[in-house]
Each structure stands twice: as C-alpha cells, then as structure tokens.
Design an enzyme around this catalytic site. Structure first.
Site, PDB file in Angstrom:
ATOM      1  N   LEU A   1      -0.025 -18.069  29.397  1.00 42.65           N
ATOM      2  CA  LEU A   1       1.425 -18.075  30.048  1.00 42.65           C
ATOM      3  C   LEU A   1       1.874 -18.913  30.201  1.00 42.65           C
ATOM      4  CD1 LEU A   1       0.440 -13.772  30.847  1.00 42.65           C
ATOM      5  CD2 LEU A   1       1.801 -15.058  28.863  1.00 42.65           C
ATOM      6  N   ASP A   2       2.898 -18.967  30.792  1.00 42.17           N
ATOM      7  CA  ASP A   2       3.130 -20.050  31.695  1.00 42.17           C
ATOM      8  C   ASP A   2       3.351 -19.320  32.939  1.00 42.17           C
ATOM      9  OD1 ASP A   2       4.746 -20.835  29.576  1.00 42.17           O
ATOM     10  OD2 ASP A   2       6.930 -19.870  30.071  1.00 42.17           O
ATOM     11  N   ARG A   3       3.332 -20.880  34.811  1.00 44.36           N
ATOM     12  CA  ARG A   3       2.847 -20.508  35.034  1.00 44.36           C
ATOM     13  C   ARG A   3       4.009 -19.517  35.758  1.00 44.36           C
ATOM     14  NH1 ARG A   3       1.026 -22.785  40.576  1.00 44.36           N
ATOM     15  NH2 ARG A   3       0.151 -24.361  39.007  1.00 44.36           N
TER      16      ARG A   3
END
Length: 306
Positions: free
Chosen positions: A137-139
């Site tokens: 997942l993106d940050r």
C-alpha cells in the site's frame, strides 16, 4: 523456529502427474523453488521413504515435501512496533497498516516500514523472518496488507493475485458527487513524463487498468466510494478517480490542493476475499475504517446537514 509452514503433504489422485517433478510443477512450484528444493536442503518423501524428482508415483501414494529453510535478507532490519494482525496461519500473515508508514524500505529512505516491523514481529514469535510481501500500500493509504511466510506460499498467492480468488476492496472519500453513482473505470495508466514518482492516464504506453466503483454515501460536495481493483497498478485508484474528475480528499499529489480536514489521502483497503492457496478455504478479512477517516466522514455529514 516454526517448522509447520515448511511441510506440505499431498495424496496422489487420478488427475495428478505420476512423476515427482511433474507433480510439483502441477502444484505450482516455480523453477526456482524446484532448484532450491533440490540443491538447498529440501527433502521429498513418498510413503515415508526419501525419493528424488524422477521417482514414479501411483494413486494413493502419500508425498511429503519438506521445503528448504530460507535465509532472511539483511537488507530489511527487524524493528519493533505495533503489528495489528487481522489473520495469521502457517502460510499467510495479514496486517492492518496504519497511514504514514511505507510498505517496504525505499533506496533513498531509511526509517521504519511495515516490512521492518513485521520482521521484528516474526523474530519475536521465533518464526523464520524472511519477508515475502504479497500486496503493498502507498505510505499514506491504510488497511489490509498481505505477507506470505514462505516463498512457496508467496508464489501461490502471486498466481491468484489478480483473479477472482484474490479480491481487494477499498473505501475512498472523494471531492464531488460521482456520476454515474457506480461504474467501471477502464483507463490505461503509465508513468508521468514530468514526475517519475507519479502516474497518469497514458493511451500510448499505459498498461490496462480497471477499477469498479460504487457510491456508498453522498455528501453535499463529496462521496464515499467502495472500490474493487481488477488490476494492480501503482496509484491506480488515486489516478483513476482524478481522471474522472473526483480526486480523493487529502490527496494533494493528484488533487493539487492541501485539505485541512485530513492530512493524507482518504483511502483505506478495508476488505480482502482470498481463497487460501493451500487450504482452499475462503478468507473474508476486514479492517475497520481508521480514526482520521471516521472523523472526516462525520465532518462531511455535518457539512451536508449544516
């Protein structure tokens, strides 16, 4: 060291290949796993006797595979930190990732990531801490993230990742009321020529990308959407929603504006339906909406009523 995830048992049936190597290929062993099984200390037993790849099998034979032990990489340092475990067995670990932490260490960035924390968690449990990231997942996206505990489980999960056996669902809060209220966004995504870390719609070089969306709740000038990913491109939901004119609230990278109501994109992976690649049971996993998105939802509801 937890040994249970290194042992696989099969009983040979009518439809199984009758040669050990061909049987393993049929059961989704990759060439590198076959190589490791043969050359790095893996063992094969048929009816309790050790056998090799060319051994002939017959119906009813019991085959026991002991996978080679894996050496964890030094590139990911174990770190302590909270791990919100949603599901765990000998093959799979699913965690609920908070916003603001990256999935994996980037070359330029040190600091704590989910991979570091999960490695620390596995060491504390005296399990093999080799990290096999299945989904990232993106940050600043929160929610369900899947790790495999062995390379075999990783390869089985990889093979179903973009199929109906591995369904990923997200919740997003977007600017504006989305019309039509549900549909399919089918737009190819490529790398933004002006910024390598961003993605854009690219009809020439982009990869096919498909997202199904459905409006769950409408606000005065916003929508809560449920989304299902049919492909897994970087920033897919963020780019697709921007492309249809409804960027995610708080996603300053794609909306071009900072939002005081939330300090990250309001995007959360809240549900996974996975057919377990070993047990074949359907796992229905959920992660509750994090506090900042619950707060944003109540703010949006208040704006609607106010």
């Amino acid at each position: 060291m937890n040994k249970s995830n290194r042992i696989l048992k099969f009983t040979i049936g009518d439809n199984d290949k009758k040669n050990v190597r061909k049987f393993l290929v049929q059961h989704k062993f990759s060439s590198s796993q076959l190589h490791n099984l043969k050359n790095k200390g893996g063992l094969i037993f048929v009816n309790h006797k050790q056998r090799h790849f060319d051994f002939r099998l017959k119906n009813g034979d019991e085959i026991l595979i002991i996978l080679n032990s894996e050496e964890p990489s030094d590139l990911i340092a174990p770190m302590s930190g909270p791990v919100d475990v949603i599901y765990e067995d000998s093959y799979i670990l699913v965690v609920n990732k908070p916003p603001g932490i990256a999935s994996l260490p980037a070359k330029a960035r040190s600091g704590k990531t989910m991979a570091n924390v999960v490695k620390g968690y596995l060491i504390a449990k005296k399990e093999n801490p080799t990290i096999h990231l299945v989904t990232r997942l993106d940050r600043n996206t929160s929610g369900l993230m899947v790790f495999a505990k062995t390379s075999y489980a990783h390869s089985l999960l990889d093979q179903i990742l973009h199929s109906e056996d591995f369904q990923k669902f997200y919740l997003a809060m977007t600017y504006g009321q989305v019309k039509p209220e549900s549909g399919l966004i089918d737009l190819p995504i490529g790398i933004d020529p002006d910024a390598f870390y961003m993605r854009n719609i690219d009809y020439q070089k982009g990869k096919p990308s498909r997202t199904i969306y459905e409006t769950v709740e409408k606000f005065s000038d916003a929508s809560l959407l449920k989304l299902k990913l049919l492909t897994g491109r970087t920033h897919q939901i963020r780019v697709h929603l921007t492309a249809i004119g409804h960027p995610i609230i708080g996603d300053d990278m794609y909306s071009g504006k900072v939002d005081k109501r939330i300090d990250r994109q309001a995007l959360h992976c809240y549900r996974l339906n996975i057919v377990h690649p070993v047990t074949k049971k359907l796992l229905k996993l959920r992660a509750p909406l994090p506090k900042d998105m619950v707060m944003l939802k109540s703010v949006l509801r208040g704006e609607k009523n106010g």
